[in-house]
Write an enzyme that holds these catalytic residues in place. Structure first.
Site, PDB file in Angstrom:
ATOM      1  CD  GLU A  42      -0.510  -2.128  -4.793  1.00 46.11           C
ATOM      2  OE1 GLU A  42      -0.736  -1.135  -5.521  1.00 46.11           O
ATOM      3  OE2 GLU A  42       0.598  -2.356  -4.279  1.00 46.11           O
ATOM      4  NE  ARG A  59       5.049  -1.219  -9.599  1.00 43.60           N
ATOM      5  CZ  ARG A  59       5.454  -0.009  -9.224  1.00 43.60           C
ATOM      6  NH1 ARG A  59       5.801   0.200  -7.960  1.00 43.60           N
ATOM      7  NH2 ARG A  59       5.509   0.985 -10.089  1.00 43.60           N
ATOM      8  CG  HIS A  81       1.624   1.416  -4.160  1.00 44.40           C
ATOM      9  ND1 HIS A  81       1.446   0.561  -5.215  1.00 44.40           N
ATOM     10  CD2 HIS A  81       2.797   2.055  -4.416  1.00 44.40           C
ATOM     11  CE1 HIS A  81       2.464   0.658  -6.058  1.00 44.40           C
ATOM     12  NE2 HIS A  81       3.298   1.570  -5.587  1.00 44.40           N
TER      13      HIS A  81
END
Length: 316
Positions: A264, A235, A282
């Site tokens: 993000e 993460r 991602h």
């Protein structure tokens, strides 16, 4: 499951959305403008018994409190750091995720990012496309991946899958986690700094929680050093992003391959011009095969919940 009211927080997967719409009473949160969503939740609160979030958009205490009939949160991800687990426990709300089915794809990407960063594959691709091979000659020499010492933060499902893969490249495997495990072929280090100091490539593969937020800080980057490469498929908040940018710009860290970011979809623009980073949006689990398997697992959890059977992948 026709009577199950399900709130889908965002359009995350076409197959999942289609199946939820076919099997349940589906509420699409994103179709309501943000400034009217509180009213939308109030209007449908009595009908919504399940919420489906994903890695980028979770379920906070405010949403949980707005849904008095909520029984289950079924996350379309393995990470549940964006779900308020404490509030779910207080309310007796069940929580599931989608582990295992995405392990191979995420581990594949970790190795791919390491090779792409060391061998500068995206940069070489751009070199050819820009006509520079023809006009300027051969591309610069790069660094090999085979034989590099790979340090893994978190030797869980994904970490072990990464370890298995890099062994095929004759890479010694080192690892850190809070508890030493009986892995005779892997070397344990009692701190992330020590792990980084004894690794050429450092892979972040642990869950995100209060103990692992910014687990890769300036001290760890300094230990990894100007020839070291950081790979983050965990993460974004695992890494102190400001410190990372500074270390890469200053040359105190050799390179980075990043699938995740702190804010993000806003990746730091300071990274865009750097030649020692590989950035992807991602996409760790973003294959047709894995997303379909994740959707089937999520649907299986909802079916088990409605039928009063044990959940397939219960977290809470």
């Amino acid at each position: 499951m026709e009577s199950l009211g399900v709130l889908l927080v965002a359009p995350m997967n076409a197959y999942l959305e289609q199946e939820l719409d076919r099997r349940c009473r589906l509420f699409r949160l994103w179709e309501t403008p943000p400034d009217r969503r509180a009213d939308f939740l109030r209007a449908n609160a009595a009908s919504i018994r399940a919420v489906v979030p994903y890695a980028a958009l979770g379920v906070d205490a405010a949403m949980i409190d707005a849904l008095p009939a909520l029984e289950i949160v079924a996350s379309f991800s393995v990470g549940i750091d964006r779900v308020d687990l404490a509030r779910c426990r207080e309310r007796g709300i069940r929580v599931t995720n989608t582990p295992d089915v995405l392990t191979d794809d995420v581990a594949d990407l970790a190795v791919g990012l390491a090779i792409a960063t060391l061998r500068k594959i995206p940069q070489a691709d751009r070199y050819v496309r820009a006509g520079l091979w023809k006009n300027k000659g051969d591309f610069t020499l790069t660094t090999r991946f085979s034989g590099k010492r790979v340090g893994i933060i978190g030797l869980g499902r994904i970490g072990l899958a990464v370890a298995k893969r890099v062994e095929a490249f004759d890479c010694p495997v080192n690892y850190y986690q809070r508890t030493k495990q009986a892995y005779p072929n892997y070397t344990y280090y009692p701190s992330v700094v020590e792990l980084a100091a004894n690794s050429d490539v450092l892979v972040v593969a642990c869950p995100l929680n209060e103990h692992t937020r910014h687990i890769v800080n300036r001290e760890v980057m300094e230990a990894l050093g100007p020839k070291g490469v950081l790979i983050n498929i965990g993460r974004g908040p695992h890494v102190d992003e400001a410190a990372l940018v500074a270390a890469l710009v200053d040359g105190r860290l050799g390179g980075a391959g990043l699938d995740v970011f702190e804010d993000e979809p806003n990746a730091p623009e300071a990274l865009f011009a750097l030649d020692n980073v590989v950035l992807v949006p991602h996409v760790g689990s973003a294959t047709h095969e894995t997303r379909a398997a994740m959707a089937d697992l999520l649907l299986g959890n909802l079916e088990a919940h409605v039928a009063g059977k044990p959940l397939l992948t219960q977290v809470v």
